[in-house]
Design an enzyme around this catalytic site. Structure first.
Site, PDB file in Angstrom:
ATOM      1  N   GLU A  32      49.143  41.667  39.750  1.00 33.49           N
ATOM      2  CA  GLU A  32      49.802  42.837  40.319  1.00 33.49           C
ATOM      3  C   GLU A  32      51.213  42.486  40.769  1.00 33.49           C
ATOM      4  OE1 GLU A  32      47.406  44.646  43.338  1.00 33.49           O
ATOM      5  OE2 GLU A  32      45.637  44.758  42.062  1.00 33.49           O
ATOM      6  N   GLU A  45      49.825  39.632  43.696  1.00 31.73           N
ATOM      7  CA  GLU A  45      48.560  38.897  43.726  1.00 31.73           C
ATOM      8  C   GLU A  45      47.916  38.921  42.350  1.00 31.73           C
ATOM      9  OE1 GLU A  45      45.725  40.774  46.299  1.00 31.73           O
ATOM     10  OE2 GLU A  45      45.649  42.613  45.122  1.00 31.73           O
ATOM     11  N   ASN A  47      43.993  39.262  40.752  1.00 35.96           N
ATOM     12  CA  ASN A  47      42.563  39.477  40.938  1.00 35.96           C
ATOM     13  C   ASN A  47      41.845  38.877  39.741  1.00 35.96           C
ATOM     14  OD1 ASN A  47      42.517  40.980  43.422  1.00 35.96           O
ATOM     15  ND2 ASN A  47      43.445  42.656  42.298  1.00 35.96           N
ATOM     16  N   ARG A  49      39.097  38.987  38.167  1.00 41.68           N
ATOM     17  CA  ARG A  49      37.870  39.751  37.918  1.00 41.68           C
ATOM     18  C   ARG A  49      38.247  41.058  37.223  1.00 41.68           C
ATOM     19  NH1 ARG A  49      38.596  43.737  41.648  1.00 41.68           N
ATOM     20  NH2 ARG A  49      39.633  43.175  43.588  1.00 41.68           N
ATOM     21  N   VAL A  52      38.746  47.620  39.748  1.00 42.40           N
ATOM     22  CA  VAL A  52      38.216  48.981  39.919  1.00 42.40           C
ATOM     23  C   VAL A  52      38.913  49.934  38.945  1.00 42.40           C
ATOM     24  CG1 VAL A  52      37.993  50.922  41.520  1.00 42.40           C
ATOM     25  CG2 VAL A  52      37.575  48.603  42.326  1.00 42.40           C
ATOM     26  N   ARG A  95      39.767  57.526  42.800  1.00 41.83           N
ATOM     27  CA  ARG A  95      38.592  56.930  43.440  1.00 41.83           C
ATOM     28  C   ARG A  95      37.966  57.977  44.355  1.00 41.83           C
ATOM     29  NH1 ARG A  95      39.864  50.773  45.446  1.00 41.83           N
ATOM     30  NH2 ARG A  95      41.274  50.154  43.782  1.00 41.83           N
TER      31      ARG A  95
END
Length: 203
Positions: A32, A45, A47, A49, A52, A95
């Site tokens: 990001e 950062e 992530n 994985r 979402v 979301r």
């Protein structure tokens, strides 16, 4: 992001690839960045994985990221011509959380008394809930992801507005109402939203 031009996207991808290679990273992951008003970007950062927001990427690339993650873990090729992923169209994800926007997004665990998911062209819903489901207080308040895809941003926005109007979750408060307002806000429509947008909007 409407703020990202093709040239800027290439620079972002080159930086992300260089970052992943520098630590010998091999799996699904998301790097990001923050973008300033001058078009300069800064690493925020990584992530390591599936995100979402991965359905947004899947919709604009027509790629199965979970499958790719498994193939990479097995040491298998992804099966892409020249290892290239192509982008087409525009996608937006909302979301849907079991939270009350009128009470500073306070979580709202409880029983879902009625449920209707939207459908139609370009609409995807990822969820585990059903009518009668009891939302526990022990976990994250995310209960569904609503994704809209279109040929361009305008079509994706129109489809998302329709889908939000068709979505019914009763028995608890959700973030559906605030998504509807955001998607009709002139600043958001124009693609001018910044990291300060939500705080200002909620006032």
């Amino acid at each position: 992001s409407p703020a990202v031009t093709p040239a800027l996207r290439n620079r972002l991808m080159e930086a992300a690839i260089a970052g992943a290679k520098s630590v010998d990273y091999l799996s699904a992951g998301t790097i990001e960045f923050l973008l300033d008003e001058n078009g300069e970007f800064y690493f925020m950062e990584m992530n390591t994985r599936i995100q979402v927001e991965h359905p947004v990427t899947e919709m604009v690339t027509n790629a199965d990221l979970v499958k790719f993650q498994i193939l990479a873990a097995m040491g298998q090729p992804l099966g892409l011509p020249n290892n290239e992923v192509t982008l087409a169209g525009h996608a937006i994800e909302c979301r849907i959380n079991a939270e009350d926007p009128e009470k500073n997004f306070l979580p709202t665990p409880g029983r879902i008394s009625e449920l209707h998911f939207p459908g139609g062209p370009g609409i995807r819903v990822d969820s585990h809930i059903f009518a009668g489901y009891h939302i526990p207080p022990n976990y994250d308040s995310l209960i569904a992801k609503l994704i809209a895809y279109g040929r361009d941003r305008e079509e994706a926005l129109a489809r998302m507005r329709r889908a939000l109007n068709e979505m019914v979750i009763e028995g608890i408060a959700t973030t559906i109402s605030v998504h509807k307002k955001i998607l009709n806000h002139p600043e958001f429509i124009a693609g001018k939203a910044t990291t300060a947008f939500l705080a200002q909007f909620m006032k």
